[in-house]
Each structure stands twice: as structure tokens, then as C-alpha cells.
Design a protein around this motif. Structure first.
Motif: not given
Length: 283
Positions: A91-93, A112-118, A126-129
Motif C-alpha cells: 500500500n506504499g505507506t 503500489f496498490g490503490f483504489y482511492d485517491m486518499n 514515499n513512492v516519489i522518494e
């Protein structure tokens, strides 16, 4: 008949649920509906599974957050020493605290698994870094945005894809929502027409941006996922698919080869078309 089927189900990707603990409580996740929703796979069990069969890839994911398992990087390094490709879905956190570990472990792919913009915004820094450090270190790690589609997030999909391209991810992967356990009835899958309209727009965006976007394939039986993968839960029980986390065809102590050739597994393969879950699958 089983001998013929076996030829279709030979070269497998090992999917391992190294954690059923999670630091989020996503509304679409069926973890909360499972009989057991906490626990970690020990490193020794992981080694036993990897050594038990000639797998070509190990995919670390499941109904929990893999990075919560403190032995996750030992697992990746062990698989790599065995010459096995490794991938991880998160989830990337927790990525920000593990950038060096991720890059030094030899991990091949991270999604990185997403289903919601929040949810996305909680982990975006974190992902950018990670992507920034990956480029700096000239790492071969591939990064993917893995997006689960449903009626409520269609308008956000394009924004997420553009963001993935903007920060330098390698690709976006779209998946259908498969609400096996009716976790939340507010989350509806797209109709065939809605899906076709969305995919046409996504293809146009892919061409316009020159950014790779993987669309979900048409579901078929025998299942293309089952043809190439096997899923092992955190407590060492074996099931044909991650969407069948409580449908067991064996235990790792039996040995993977024995499970593949077992009566229980064979019966599942033959009867997929009438299985209560597989017969309804759209994934």
C-alpha cells in the motif's frame, strides 16, 4: 484427463502471503471477513516453500501488508540467491522507511496498490522518494501503480495514471474489482459497457502520453491465473488463488509437488466452471 490438464499448469509463479496484518483498513479488502486476519509467515517456512519446487517468480502479496513482516527482505534476498524473480505489492505507506532495504534486496518489481485517491496521497511522498533514489542508484527495480477499478473511482483513474507517469513510474496496471465476500455493497464493478468506454479512453491516454498501461484481460476458464500461479497463505496452507484464501488443497508440509498432483487439487481443476467463486470470477 488430469494428465492432460497438468501440462497446462506447469510453470508456476509462487504467490506468498507473508503477512495478514495490515496498517490500513481498506473498504474493498476482504481481510476483515476472513476467519483469521492477523499473522506472519516465518522465514524458515518461506525457505521451505521456495526450495520445494522450481518456481520462476515469487510474488509477495496477500491480504495484509508485506512490509510489516520484519523478515521480508531476508525472503527476497533468499529467493534471489536461488535465481528466482521477486515482486512485491504494497500500500506504499511503509516504503519511506525501507527505501535502502528495497533497493539493496535485489527486488525486481514493486507495485503500489490503490483504489482511492486518499490512500494514494498517504503514500505518494514515499513512492516519489523511492523512484528518485532508484534512478540515482541506477537500480533495475521496476515500479508500477496498481489500480483497482470500480464505479466510484473511474474519474480518478486518469489522474492517478498521469501522476504515475509524472513521477517516473514504469507503468500502470488496471484490475477489476472482484468483491467475492460482498465486503462493501457500495463498491460496484463496472458494467461491460462502462468498462469498454473506460478502456477506450485509457488506450487513448496511453498513446498520447507514451506511458505503458496494462489493462485487465478477459476472464477465461480454465483460469489463466491458476494456470501460472499457486497461492500460499501466511500460515502455510495452499490454495489455487488469492481470491480463495480459505479454500485449501493442501499444506506446505505435504510438499508442493505432491499438492499439485493431489486428488484435491485435481478435482478443483476439473470443476472450476462450477466452483462457487470461480464460476462468477471476472478478474
Amino acid at each position: 484427463m488430469l494428465a492432460g490438464l497438468w501440462k497446462l499448469f506447469r510453470y508456476r509463479i509462487l504467490q506468498v502471503e507473508v503477512s495478514r496484518n495490515c496498517n490500513l483498513d481498506c473498504e474493498i479488502c476482504m481481510r476483515k471477513n476472513l476467519e483469521s486476519n492477523t499473522g506472519f509467515m516465518p522465514f524458515d517456512n518461506f525457505k521451505w516453500i521456495v526450495d520445494s519446487y522450481n518456481f520462476r517468480e515469487v510474488a509477495l502479496h496477500g491480504w495484509g501488508e508485506p512490509l510489516l513482516n520484519r523478515e521480508i527482505f531476508q525472503m527476497i534476498e533468499y529467493a534471489k540467491k536461488r535465481g528466482v524473480r521477486t515482486s512485491l505489492t504494497t500500500n506504499g505507506t511503509l516504503v519511506g522507511d525501507n527505501i535502502d532495504n528495497i533497493l539493496n534486496s535485489g527486488l525486481d518489481d514493486i507495485a503500489f496498490g490503490f483504489y482511492d485517491m486518499n490512500i494514494l496521497m498517504k503514500s505518494m511522498d514515499n513512492v516519489i522518494e523511492l523512484i528518485r533514489e532508484k534512478k540515482k542508484e541506477k537500480s533495475t527495480l521496476r515500479t508500477f501503480f496498481d489500480i483497482t477499478l470500480y464505479k466510484g473511482n473511474v474519474d480518478e483513474v486518469f489522474e492517478v495514471i498521469r501522476k504515475a507517469n509524472e513521477i517516473g513510474a514504469d507503468a500502470a496496471v488496471l484490475h477489476r474489482l472482484f468483491n467475492t465476500y460482498n465486503v462493501n455493497k457500495e463498491f460496484e464493478s463496472l458494467s461491460k459497457k462502462e468498462e469498454e468506454e473506460l478502456f477506450d479512453k485509457v488506450k487513448a491516454l496511453e498513446k498520447e502520453s507514451n506511458f505503458k498501461i496494462y489493462l485487465p484481460k478477459k476472464h477465461t476458464l480454465p483460469c489463466r491465473v491458476v494456470k501460472s500461479t499457486i497461492f500460499v497463505t501466511y500460515d502455510g496452507r495452499v490454495t489455487p488463488c488469492c481470491f480463495l484464501p480459505e479454500f485449501y488443497v493442501g499444506d506446505i508440509e505435504e510438499g508442493m509437488r505432491n499438492i499439485f498432483r493431489s486428488k484435491e487439487y485435481g478435482n478443483f481443476l476439473v470443476n472450476m466452471k462450477i466452483h462457487s467463486v470461480c464460476s462468477k470470477c471476472i478478474w
